[in-house]
Design a protein around this motif. Sequence first.
Motif, PDB file in Angstrom:
ATOM      1  N   VAL A 106       0.855  -1.188   0.000  1.00  0.00           N
ATOM      2  CA  VAL A 106       0.000   0.000   0.000  1.00  0.00           C
ATOM      3  C   VAL A 106       0.892   1.240   0.000  1.00  0.00           C
ATOM      4  CG1 VAL A 106      -1.868  -1.179   1.213  1.00  0.00           C
ATOM      5  CG2 VAL A 106      -0.184   0.118   2.523  1.00  0.00           C
ATOM      6  N   THR A 107       0.313   2.350  -0.458  1.00  0.00           N
ATOM      7  CA  THR A 107       1.070   3.610  -0.516  1.00  0.00           C
ATOM      8  C   THR A 107       0.592   4.617   0.512  1.00  0.00           C
ATOM      9  OG1 THR A 107      -0.390   4.595  -2.192  1.00  0.00           O
ATOM     10  CG2 THR A 107       1.475   3.268  -2.987  1.00  0.00           C
ATOM     11  N   GLY A 108      -0.487   4.310   1.236  1.00  0.00           N
ATOM     12  CA  GLY A 108      -0.978   5.198   2.286  1.00  0.00           C
ATOM     13  C   GLY A 108      -1.968   6.229   1.768  1.00  0.00           C
ATOM     14  N   ILE A 109      -2.986   6.529   2.593  1.00  0.00           N
ATOM     15  CA  ILE A 109      -4.014   7.485   2.162  1.00  0.00           C
ATOM     16  C   ILE A 109      -4.209   8.630   3.149  1.00  0.00           C
ATOM     17  CG2 ILE A 109      -5.263   5.775   0.811  1.00  0.00           C
ATOM     18  CD1 ILE A 109      -7.273   5.546   3.105  1.00  0.00           C
ATOM     19  N   LEU A 110      -3.613   8.560   4.335  1.00  0.00           N
ATOM     20  CA  LEU A 110      -3.908   9.541   5.368  1.00  0.00           C
ATOM     21  C   LEU A 110      -2.857  10.650   5.438  1.00  0.00           C
ATOM     22  CD1 LEU A 110      -5.160   7.347   8.347  1.00  0.00           C
ATOM     23  CD2 LEU A 110      -6.497   8.934   6.961  1.00  0.00           C
ATOM     24  N   ALA A 111      -3.320  11.902   5.400  1.00  0.00           N
ATOM     25  CA  ALA A 111      -2.413  13.037   5.599  1.00  0.00           C
ATOM     26  C   ALA A 111      -1.855  13.034   7.013  1.00  0.00           C
ATOM     27  CB  ALA A 111      -3.154  14.343   5.313  1.00  0.00           C
ATOM     28  N   SER A 112      -2.614  12.459   7.977  1.00  0.00           N
ATOM     29  CA  SER A 112      -2.142  12.424   9.362  1.00  0.00           C
ATOM     30  C   SER A 112      -0.860  11.611   9.494  1.00  0.00           C
ATOM     31  CB  SER A 112      -3.221  11.847  10.281  1.00  0.00           C
ATOM     32  OG  SER A 112      -3.471  10.484   9.987  1.00  0.00           O
ATOM     33  N   THR A 113      -0.684  10.602   8.642  1.00  0.00           N
ATOM     34  CA  THR A 113       0.550   9.820   8.683  1.00  0.00           C
ATOM     35  C   THR A 113       1.743  10.684   8.311  1.00  0.00           C
ATOM     36  OG1 THR A 113      -0.746   7.907   7.974  1.00  0.00           O
ATOM     37  CG2 THR A 113       1.645   7.691   7.928  1.00  0.00           C
ATOM     38  N   ALA A 114       1.583  11.465   7.259  1.00  0.00           N
ATOM     39  CA  ALA A 114       2.672  12.356   6.842  1.00  0.00           C
ATOM     40  C   ALA A 114       3.056  13.301   7.977  1.00  0.00           C
ATOM     41  CB  ALA A 114       2.259  13.139   5.599  1.00  0.00           C
ATOM     42  N   ARG A 115       2.055  13.883   8.624  1.00  0.00           N
ATOM     43  CA  ARG A 115       2.351  14.807   9.726  1.00  0.00           C
ATOM     44  C   ARG A 115       3.021  14.086  10.885  1.00  0.00           C
ATOM     45  NH1 ARG A 115      -3.027  16.311   8.510  1.00  0.00           N
ATOM     46  NH2 ARG A 115      -3.755  15.340  10.449  1.00  0.00           N
ATOM     47  N   ALA A 116       2.580  12.859  11.156  1.00  0.00           N
ATOM     48  CA  ALA A 116       3.116  12.124  12.302  1.00  0.00           C
ATOM     49  C   ALA A 116       4.582  11.761  12.128  1.00  0.00           C
ATOM     50  CB  ALA A 116       2.291  10.867  12.551  1.00  0.00           C
ATOM     51  N   ILE A 154       6.807   6.551  -6.511  1.00  0.00           N
ATOM     52  CA  ILE A 154       7.756   6.206  -5.449  1.00  0.00           C
ATOM     53  C   ILE A 154       7.728   4.698  -5.208  1.00  0.00           C
ATOM     54  CG2 ILE A 154       8.232   6.450  -2.977  1.00  0.00           C
ATOM     55  CD1 ILE A 154       7.119   9.319  -3.197  1.00  0.00           C
ATOM     56  N   ALA A 155       6.523   4.122  -5.204  1.00  0.00           N
ATOM     57  CA  ALA A 155       6.397   2.692  -4.942  1.00  0.00           C
ATOM     58  C   ALA A 155       7.079   1.851  -6.010  1.00  0.00           C
ATOM     59  CB  ALA A 155       4.916   2.310  -4.832  1.00  0.00           C
ATOM     60  N   ASP A 156       7.065   2.299  -7.258  1.00  0.00           N
ATOM     61  CA  ASP A 156       7.759   1.551  -8.316  1.00  0.00           C
ATOM     62  C   ASP A 156       9.249   1.447  -8.021  1.00  0.00           C
ATOM     63  OD1 ASP A 156       5.844   0.635 -10.212  1.00  0.00           O
ATOM     64  OD2 ASP A 156       5.617   2.663 -11.000  1.00  0.00           O
ATOM     65  N   GLU A 157       9.850   2.553  -7.592  1.00  0.00           N
ATOM     66  CA  GLU A 157      11.273   2.490  -7.252  1.00  0.00           C
ATOM     67  C   GLU A 157      11.498   1.668  -5.991  1.00  0.00           C
ATOM     68  OE1 GLU A 157      15.032   5.257  -5.853  1.00  0.00           O
ATOM     69  OE2 GLU A 157      13.374   6.249  -6.908  1.00  0.00           O
ATOM     70  N   TYR A 158      10.582   1.792  -5.035  1.00  0.00           N
ATOM     71  CA  TYR A 158      10.655   0.997  -3.812  1.00  0.00           C
ATOM     72  C   TYR A 158      10.715  -0.490  -4.155  1.00  0.00           C
ATOM     73  CZ  TYR A 158       9.429   0.137   1.174  1.00  0.00           C
ATOM     74  OH  TYR A 158       9.417  -0.235   2.500  1.00  0.00           O
ATOM     75  N   MET A 159       9.833  -0.924  -5.053  1.00  0.00           N
ATOM     76  CA  MET A 159       9.795  -2.331  -5.440  1.00  0.00           C
ATOM     77  C   MET A 159      11.100  -2.747  -6.108  1.00  0.00           C
ATOM     78  SD  MET A 159       6.897  -3.225  -4.247  1.00  0.00           S
ATOM     79  CE  MET A 159       6.849  -4.914  -4.863  1.00  0.00           C
ATOM     80  N   GLU A 160      11.650  -1.884  -6.939  1.00  0.00           N
ATOM     81  CA  GLU A 160      12.925  -2.193  -7.589  1.00  0.00           C
ATOM     82  C   GLU A 160      14.006  -2.489  -6.555  1.00  0.00           C
ATOM     83  OE1 GLU A 160      16.364   0.025 -10.312  1.00  0.00           O
ATOM     84  OE2 GLU A 160      14.359   0.925 -10.127  1.00  0.00           O
TER      85      GLU A 160
END
Length: 462
Positions: free
Chosen positions: A137-147, A162-168
């Motif tokens: 998953v790539t995340g959907i909550l703005a609260s996560t970014a702030r946290a 970003i996730a494509d590079e992460y998988m690589e």
Amino acid sequence: MGRTKQIAVNAFSMASPTQSWAGLWAHPQSNGLGYTDLEFWTDLARLCERGLIDAVFLADVLGANDVYGGTPDAVLRAGTMLPNNDPMMVISAMAAVSRDLCFGITGNTTYEQPYLLARRFSTLDHLTKGRVAWNVVTGILASTARAVGATQQVAHDARYDIADEYMELMYKLWEGCWEDGAAVRDKASRIFADPSRIHAVHHHGEHYRCDGIHLSEPSPQRTPLIYAAGASSRGRVFAGRHAECTFMSTSDIGFARKTVRAYRDEAVRAGRAPDSIKVFNAATVIVAPTSAEARDIQRDIAAYSDETGNLAMFSQWLGIDLSKYAPDDPITYVESNAIQSIMEAMTTHNPGRPLQVRDLGRFGKVGGREAFFVGSADEVCDEMAQWVEEADIDGFNLVRTVEPGGLGAFVDLVVPELQDRGLYKTAYAPGTMREKFFPETGGRLPSDHVGSGYRRRVPEPA
């Protein structure tokens, strides 16, 4: 219906008092308050294995759902996805009391450090003998970014870039660092690993840098089975490239059929076979010996469902603060940073009357949510078979309601009926999770999967 494909089933859960349906932990027969106890998870594993359930699929959210009213108050009161514990911590206990049950574990590519997440998945793949999947998953909550100290949430499509590079990078660590046989484990020579057959990863990308050796020796699957849950256009492209299983949530067979076709088309565009992706749809199932009894259970559960909590959950999924709207306001399409496919299913692909805000708070079949099956075993099996036949899905993620009774009724009533119809396995297939789902792979990523391209090829001797 003339279909011989057997239906795969996952039990959808979360390390939280309750999950998709808000407030159900308060039901007298719910064990939701036990989510912090190890026995909660070992009992779940034993029940699932008794019913030949394919996997426990664990959701996770890295952040507090504060979309509704701008605070997490609604979900905290409802005990829904908040609090929530780390799903990885419960896997070893469930694996210890089961032999074939598999585990889908949610991991976030936007906020998890890839080098460390790769080791955690390899560790679990070792301890379970290859019975784990990664729900990317790539995340959907703005609260996560702030946290985590980010200044703002990354935009929806950019998160997939970003996730494509992460998988690589993950493929480089899992597939390319240790050669087959690099872990010699030779007591006579006192050599555990041959350093010449272990190769440091040097990844210098736009979003990630890594110079190091994967800390775990190769696990049974190396790369865990890959799930992806994104059904937006960008999410489907990601799934077509990386996913071996996908997960969607819709109550409309037509929308499901369209989405399944899109997943398979994206797989072909990525150079893969169309059947290289198995597709699961979420389903709430309420089953009893008779239809009337099942309807009684539905009404009983509805009395404990928290309407405000359900609206807060939809606020999270849609990225829209529903507290700002009146109960009879219609739901109209708005593009957001959250789950775009749910918004599409509720609006542009909703075949019924326009949904109102009040609809989203009730316990029942709602456009934009999952399939909702209520009835006797015959009735539920008829509907499940219809979905498999008409939408071409491969299985269902069973949404948690009042447990253990809900899942127990499925195991005791639905599973035997599906088996009698030839639509459900009578024994687990052997091997790792990938072998159970795709026996032809031998447990490794297939040759047409992008991740296999990072596998280190040992030159043939001259």
